[in-house]
Design a protein around this motif. Structure first.
Motif, PDB file in Angstrom:
ATOM      1  N   LEU A 201       2.179   2.997  -0.815  1.00 22.28           N
ATOM      2  CA  LEU A 201       1.409   4.167  -0.094  1.00 22.28           C
ATOM      3  C   LEU A 201       0.245   3.213   0.777  1.00 22.28           C
ATOM      4  O   LEU A 201      -0.201   3.860   1.741  1.00 22.28           O
ATOM      5  CB  LEU A 201       0.835   4.972  -0.982  1.00 22.28           C
ATOM      6  CG  LEU A 201       1.805   5.949  -1.733  1.00 22.28           C
ATOM      7  CD1 LEU A 201       0.874   6.783  -2.764  1.00 22.28           C
ATOM      8  CD2 LEU A 201       2.484   6.904  -0.631  1.00 22.28           C
ATOM      9  N   CYS A 202      -0.756   2.452   0.138  1.00 24.53           N
ATOM     10  CA  CYS A 202      -2.023   2.123   0.855  1.00 24.53           C
ATOM     11  C   CYS A 202      -2.021   1.225   1.974  1.00 24.53           C
ATOM     12  O   CYS A 202      -1.081   0.325   1.800  1.00 24.53           O
ATOM     13  CB  CYS A 202      -2.889   1.828  -0.208  1.00 24.53           C
ATOM     14  SG  CYS A 202      -3.157   2.908  -1.737  1.00 24.53           S
ATOM     15  N   GLN A 203      -2.759   1.457   2.951  1.00 22.24           N
ATOM     16  CA  GLN A 203      -2.804   0.381   3.974  1.00 22.24           C
ATOM     17  C   GLN A 203      -3.973  -0.642   3.331  1.00 22.24           C
ATOM     18  O   GLN A 203      -3.750  -1.682   4.002  1.00 22.24           O
ATOM     19  CB  GLN A 203      -3.306   1.065   5.312  1.00 22.24           C
ATOM     20  CG  GLN A 203      -2.025   1.785   6.075  1.00 22.24           C
ATOM     21  CD  GLN A 203      -2.456   3.266   6.812  1.00 22.24           C
ATOM     22  OE1 GLN A 203      -3.629   3.640   6.838  1.00 22.24           O
ATOM     23  NE2 GLN A 203      -1.525   3.995   6.347  1.00 22.24           N
ATOM     24  N   ARG A 204      -4.876  -0.093   2.964  1.00 26.77           N
ATOM     25  CA  ARG A 204      -5.739  -1.198   2.370  1.00 26.77           C
ATOM     26  C   ARG A 204      -6.059  -0.791   0.910  1.00 26.77           C
ATOM     27  O   ARG A 204      -6.016   0.328   0.338  1.00 26.77           O
ATOM     28  CB  ARG A 204      -7.074  -1.386   3.190  1.00 26.77           C
ATOM     29  CG  ARG A 204      -6.859  -1.931   4.574  1.00 26.77           C
ATOM     30  CD  ARG A 204      -8.275  -2.401   5.096  1.00 26.77           C
ATOM     31  NE  ARG A 204      -9.266  -0.901   5.063  1.00 26.77           N
ATOM     32  CZ  ARG A 204     -10.287  -0.986   4.792  1.00 26.77           C
ATOM     33  NH1 ARG A 204     -10.947  -2.143   4.695  1.00 26.77           N
ATOM     34  NH2 ARG A 204     -11.034   0.208   4.965  1.00 26.77           N
ATOM     35  N   ILE A 205      -6.242  -1.805   0.083  1.00 24.02           N
ATOM     36  CA  ILE A 205      -6.459  -1.633  -1.264  1.00 24.02           C
ATOM     37  C   ILE A 205      -7.854  -2.450  -1.741  1.00 24.02           C
ATOM     38  O   ILE A 205      -8.024  -3.450  -1.345  1.00 24.02           O
ATOM     39  CB  ILE A 205      -5.323  -2.121  -2.117  1.00 24.02           C
ATOM     40  CG1 ILE A 205      -4.224  -1.135  -1.871  1.00 24.02           C
ATOM     41  CG2 ILE A 205      -5.569  -2.105  -3.672  1.00 24.02           C
ATOM     42  CD1 ILE A 205      -2.886  -2.141  -2.414  1.00 24.02           C
ATOM     43  N   ALA A 206      -8.668  -1.835  -2.591  1.00 23.83           N
ATOM     44  CA  ALA A 206      -9.677  -2.346  -3.168  1.00 23.83           C
ATOM     45  C   ALA A 206      -9.313  -2.474  -4.700  1.00 23.83           C
ATOM     46  O   ALA A 206      -9.218  -1.350  -5.385  1.00 23.83           O
ATOM     47  CB  ALA A 206     -11.148  -1.344  -3.318  1.00 23.83           C
ATOM     48  N   ILE A 207      -9.365  -3.669  -5.402  1.00 23.85           N
ATOM     49  CA  ILE A 207      -9.051  -3.923  -6.702  1.00 23.85           C
ATOM     50  C   ILE A 207     -10.409  -3.712  -7.463  1.00 23.85           C
ATOM     51  O   ILE A 207     -11.210  -4.627  -7.235  1.00 23.85           O
ATOM     52  CB  ILE A 207      -8.434  -5.264  -6.958  1.00 23.85           C
ATOM     53  CG1 ILE A 207      -6.964  -5.211  -6.395  1.00 23.85           C
ATOM     54  CG2 ILE A 207      -8.362  -5.364  -8.375  1.00 23.85           C
ATOM     55  CD1 ILE A 207      -6.281  -6.467  -6.669  1.00 23.85           C
ATOM     56  N   ILE A 208     -10.546  -2.971  -8.523  1.00 23.29           N
ATOM     57  CA  ILE A 208     -11.626  -2.360  -8.763  1.00 23.29           C
ATOM     58  C   ILE A 208     -11.820  -2.828 -10.365  1.00 23.29           C
ATOM     59  O   ILE A 208     -10.564  -2.520 -10.978  1.00 23.29           O
ATOM     60  CB  ILE A 208     -12.128  -1.241  -8.644  1.00 23.29           C
ATOM     61  CG1 ILE A 208     -13.445  -0.764  -9.541  1.00 23.29           C
ATOM     62  CG2 ILE A 208     -11.301  -0.228  -9.052  1.00 23.29           C
ATOM     63  CD1 ILE A 208     -13.862   0.449  -8.932  1.00 23.29           C
ATOM     64  N   ASP A 209     -12.545  -3.534 -11.076  1.00 25.04           N
ATOM     65  CA  ASP A 209     -12.478  -4.056 -12.426  1.00 25.04           C
ATOM     66  C   ASP A 209     -13.856  -4.034 -13.016  1.00 25.04           C
ATOM     67  O   ASP A 209     -14.824  -4.617 -12.494  1.00 25.04           O
ATOM     68  CB  ASP A 209     -11.944  -5.368 -12.554  1.00 25.04           C
ATOM     69  CG  ASP A 209     -11.563  -5.727 -14.112  1.00 25.04           C
ATOM     70  OD1 ASP A 209     -11.187  -4.948 -14.722  1.00 25.04           O
ATOM     71  OD2 ASP A 209     -11.612  -6.855 -14.323  1.00 25.04           O
ATOM     72  N   VAL A 215     -11.784  -7.514  -4.960  1.00 22.98           N
ATOM     73  CA  VAL A 215     -11.182  -8.019  -3.647  1.00 22.98           C
ATOM     74  C   VAL A 215     -10.849  -6.549  -3.154  1.00 22.98           C
ATOM     75  O   VAL A 215     -10.238  -5.668  -3.448  1.00 22.98           O
ATOM     76  CB  VAL A 215     -10.297  -8.847  -3.915  1.00 22.98           C
ATOM     77  CG1 VAL A 215      -8.985  -8.237  -4.729  1.00 22.98           C
ATOM     78  CG2 VAL A 215      -9.649  -9.676  -2.678  1.00 22.98           C
ATOM     79  N   LEU A 216     -11.081  -6.837  -1.471  1.00 20.31           N
ATOM     80  CA  LEU A 216     -10.438  -5.711  -0.642  1.00 20.31           C
ATOM     81  C   LEU A 216      -9.589  -6.057   0.387  1.00 20.31           C
ATOM     82  O   LEU A 216     -10.254  -6.905   1.147  1.00 20.31           O
ATOM     83  CB  LEU A 216     -11.640  -5.022  -0.412  1.00 20.31           C
ATOM     84  CG  LEU A 216     -11.456  -3.469   0.083  1.00 20.31           C
ATOM     85  CD1 LEU A 216     -12.882  -2.615   0.237  1.00 20.31           C
ATOM     86  CD2 LEU A 216     -10.940  -3.655   1.556  1.00 20.31           C
ATOM     87  N   ASP A 217      -8.474  -5.668   0.524  1.00 23.57           N
ATOM     88  CA  ASP A 217      -7.705  -6.165   1.727  1.00 23.57           C
ATOM     89  C   ASP A 217      -6.291  -5.279   1.777  1.00 23.57           C
ATOM     90  O   ASP A 217      -6.100  -4.434   1.017  1.00 23.57           O
ATOM     91  CB  ASP A 217      -7.275  -7.725   2.002  1.00 23.57           C
ATOM     92  CG  ASP A 217      -7.366  -8.247   3.124  1.00 23.57           C
ATOM     93  OD1 ASP A 217      -6.929  -7.502   4.137  1.00 23.57           O
ATOM     94  OD2 ASP A 217      -7.747  -9.397   3.127  1.00 23.57           O
ATOM     95  N   THR A 218      -5.454  -5.725   2.925  1.00 29.02           N
ATOM     96  CA  THR A 218      -4.299  -4.982   2.922  1.00 29.02           C
ATOM     97  C   THR A 218      -3.188  -5.568   1.817  1.00 29.02           C
ATOM     98  O   THR A 218      -3.578  -6.809   1.216  1.00 29.02           O
ATOM     99  CB  THR A 218      -3.570  -5.412   4.347  1.00 29.02           C
ATOM    100  OG1 THR A 218      -3.191  -6.621   4.240  1.00 29.02           O
ATOM    101  CG2 THR A 218      -4.344  -4.915   5.504  1.00 29.02           C
ATOM    102  N   LEU A 222      -3.406  -9.229   0.526  1.00 31.19           N
ATOM    103  CA  LEU A 222      -3.681  -9.820  -0.983  1.00 31.19           C
ATOM    104  C   LEU A 222      -2.502 -10.519  -1.340  1.00 31.19           C
ATOM    105  O   LEU A 222      -2.940 -11.482  -2.491  1.00 31.19           O
ATOM    106  CB  LEU A 222      -3.756  -8.315  -1.524  1.00 31.19           C
ATOM    107  CG  LEU A 222      -5.231  -7.574  -1.376  1.00 31.19           C
ATOM    108  CD1 LEU A 222      -4.958  -6.397  -2.198  1.00 31.19           C
ATOM    109  CD2 LEU A 222      -6.482  -8.404  -1.874  1.00 31.19           C
ATOM    110  N   LYS A 223      -1.477 -10.365  -0.939  1.00 31.72           N
ATOM    111  CA  LYS A 223      -0.381 -11.149  -1.743  1.00 31.72           C
ATOM    112  C   LYS A 223      -0.267 -12.520  -1.205  1.00 31.72           C
ATOM    113  O   LYS A 223       0.021 -13.688  -1.814  1.00 31.72           O
ATOM    114  CB  LYS A 223       0.964 -10.429  -1.515  1.00 31.72           C
ATOM    115  CG  LYS A 223       1.351  -9.342  -2.499  1.00 31.72           C
ATOM    116  CD  LYS A 223       2.559  -8.784  -2.487  1.00 31.72           C
ATOM    117  CE  LYS A 223       2.512  -7.460  -1.409  1.00 31.72           C
ATOM    118  NZ  LYS A 223       3.612  -6.485  -1.705  1.00 31.72           N
ATOM    119  N   ASN A 224      -0.661 -12.672   0.043  1.00 31.15           N
ATOM    120  CA  ASN A 224      -0.688 -13.877   0.790  1.00 31.15           C
ATOM    121  C   ASN A 224      -1.493 -14.910   0.126  1.00 31.15           C
ATOM    122  O   ASN A 224      -1.446 -16.047   0.078  1.00 31.15           O
ATOM    123  CB  ASN A 224      -0.960 -13.786   2.434  1.00 31.15           C
ATOM    124  CG  ASN A 224       0.458 -13.549   3.035  1.00 31.15           C
ATOM    125  OD1 ASN A 224       1.526 -13.982   2.739  1.00 31.15           O
ATOM    126  ND2 ASN A 224       0.087 -12.771   4.253  1.00 31.15           N
TER     127      ASN A 224
END
Lengths: 330, 256
Positions: A201-209, A215-218, A222-224
């Motif tokens: 769904l998301c165009q950009r994602i912020a991973i929160i822990d 980290v925050l990116d598309t 992120l996978k790259n």
């Protein structure tokens, strides 16, 4: 224009920082995801942005309105679907929508037109007159999404929109979310701990822990970061095989553990035939199996937090339990 | 903005009405206790029995009915006010709290809904008591009684909202009923004049707002009271006003 601007937001519970100094921005028209395990601080962040909870430090603007000083303007600009159901079970679907519409001051004409529109969007028009207590879990969630849209919000917050739903219903809800983002141009902020949901769904994602954005990116970027695909090779003698693989020009990174060697590379499916051409017998090892893995957000999460999201959830739950116990002892 | 506030009060009221009318068991359940009190006590003490502190020849049922109406108002109003807790438990409170509406208006809407349901129950008990042989003095008395009922209602709904706003879940509900609602009822002089209490207990009765509600109801319905009806009315007015302010204040501080 920025739909949301968050600066150094912090919220503490019993001295524990549930949200720890986070900052991010959401663009207009975007689907933005907060991805993280349960208890990472996603819901608390949403609660602060929707004026339900006061932050301890920092500030934020939603649609250019300050969440502390312009609460009513913020409330007018947003729609919310909460993690736990927030419907009146003793009212029908339509009555729930009508209640909402009147709270937001829509006139009779708009109310009637809009109720029809949103019910059609989530395909509940034939259930409008059924009491909500007779709805299934998926239907309730769809009704809540419809309700969140009633007053033409600029920003729609979805807190774990598909939590506890079966795979089929989840797919349908994803389609509604994409449709309303496209058709109504609604900016969407969603929280989830489902990797594939955030990815889809998301165009950009912020991973929160642990209350921090790691980290925050598309999703693609992120996978790259992980350096492409991973080819895992099981060999008879990793000591002999390792130096051989190490010299291959297309290998970007090499790792070994328990007799398995991981190679990072682009387009792994095309590299497997090349591996087979290596003269194994002469070099003194034999390839027993090859496994190709495309990176997922799960790998990204693992890379940035050192744990899988599932492992992290267990430790979070433990931590919360301890915090709860402490609270009751006082 | 003004028109919208009225609409909010209206829709809060409408919701309460729909829920009330759809919960038949709640209506019957809420009427059962006052009805049994009327039946058992009102019929049990026959007219020959004379209560100290009450004019000679007063029928006990006539003395009791205003008290039981007051009790019905107390219980149903507290229930309406505390229903904030159920909204909290079932998540619906969040839907209300994120709406761009002032918290005072939300509380006023809740009072409008709760008061209507409480008045319906109080009036039903009044009608039942007529069948049991209760004699009303005059029509003006009934109107005055409605005013007293409304003030009891507003006050205790406001109080209920205030209490519910401070509570986290429905766990404490029965505690509130046992330690606040029942004592309030028992101290109010619903069963016998507060002057019959031992002297150490009397101040407590005088601190109980329901005492003045029951006394005012008695003044309007059977023409007998211990305080001046004007005093009853003014104290109840102050009580309900303070409770509305207190209720809105605590409600606006709730975080969901």
């Amino acid at each position: 224009m920025l739909a949301i601007e968050v600066k150094n937001l912090t919220k503490k519970f019993n001295g524990l920082k549930a949200v720890n100094n986070i900052s991010f921005q959401v663009n207009e028209g975007e689907i933005f995801g907060l991805l993280g395990p349960n208890g990472a601080g996603k819901t608390t962040t949403i609660k602060m942005l929707t004026t339900l909870t006061k932050p301890d430090e920092g500030e934020a603007k939603v649609w250019d309105f300050n969440i502390l000083k312009q609460k009513n303007e913020v409330r007018n600009s947003i729609g919310i679907v909460f993690q736990e159901p927030a419907l009146d079970n003793h009212l029908t679907g339509e009555e729930n929508l009508d209640f909402h519409a009147r709270l937001y001051g829509l006139n009779k004409e708009t109310r009637e037109k809009r109720i029809k529109e949103v019910l059609e969007l989530v395909e509940l028009h034939d259930k409008a007159d059924v009491l909500v207590k007779n709805y299934s879990g998926g239907m309730q969630r769809r009704l809540e999404i419809a309700r969140g849209l009633m007053h033409y919000p600029k920003v729609l917050f979805l807190d774990e929109p598909t939590l506890g739903l079966d795979a089929q219903t989840r797919r349908r809800i994803w389609e509604y979310i994409l449709r309303l983002n496209k058709k109504e141009k609604t900016t969407i902020v969603l929280t989830t701990h489902y990797m594939e949901e955030a990815d889809y769904l998301c165009q950009r994602i912020a991973i929160i822990d642990f209350g921090k954005i790691v980290v925050l990116d598309t999703p693609a970027n992120l996978k790259n970061i992980l350096g492409g695909d991973v080819v895992s090779i099981e060999v008879t003698s990793s000591q002999k095989a390792f130096p051989v693989f190490q010299k291959i020009s297309w290998v970007k990174k090499i790792n070994q553990h328990n007799g398995t060697i991981d190679l990072n590379c682009e387009q792994g499916e095309k590299k497997i035939p090349l591996l087979m051409k290596i003269d194994q017998k002469n070099l003194g090892f034999e390839i027993k199996s090859v496994n190709l893995r495309k990176p997922t957000l799960e790998d990204v999460f693992l890379r940035f937090t050192g744990k899988t999201i599932r492992e992290r959830e267990v430790s979070q739950t433990e931590k919360n339990k301890i915090a709860m116990r402490r609270r009751f002892q006082r | 903005m003004k028109a919208n506030n009225l609409q909010v009060i209206y829709v809060m009221w409408l919701r309460e009405m729909k829920r009330f009318l759809r919960a038949k068991s709640r209506i019957i359940g809420s009427l059962a206790m006052p009805f049994f009190f009327l039946l058992a006590m009102g019929m049990g003490f026959n007219s020959g029995f004379n209560l100290p502190g009450v004019p000679q020849g007063t029928n006990y049922l006539d003395f009791l009915v205003p008290g039981i109406i007051g009790m019905t108002m107390l219980f149903s109003s507290m229930f309406a006010g505390l229903s904030v807790l159920w909204d909290k438990e079932f998540g619906f409170l969040k839907e209300i709290m994120v709406a761009p509406v002032s918290r005072l208006v939300i509380v006023l809407g809740r009072i409008a809904g709760g008061l209507t349901t409480a008045l319906i129950q109080g009036i039903l008990i009044f009608i039942i008591s007529l069948f049991l042989g209760f004699k009303v003095v005059n029509l003006f008395g009934i109107i005055l009684a409605l005013l007293f009922m409304a003030l009891i209602g507003v006050g205790f709904i406001g109080f209920g909202v205030a209490v519910a706003s401070k509570m986290e879940d429905t766990q404490g509900f029965s505690l509130i009923m046992q330690f606040i609602v029942f004592p309030t009822f028992l101290l109010s002089g619903a069963f016998f004049p507060v002057t019959n209490f031992p002297s150490w207990m009397r101040p407590l009765a005088y601190l109980d707002p329901l005492t003045y509600g029951v006394d005012g109801l008695r003044a309007s319905l059977i023409g007998f009271s211990q305080f001046s009806p004007i005093l009853d009315l003014s104290l109840l007015l102050i009580f309900s006003l303070v409770m509305v302010i207190l209720g809105s204040w605590f409600f606006s501080k709730t975080e969901v």
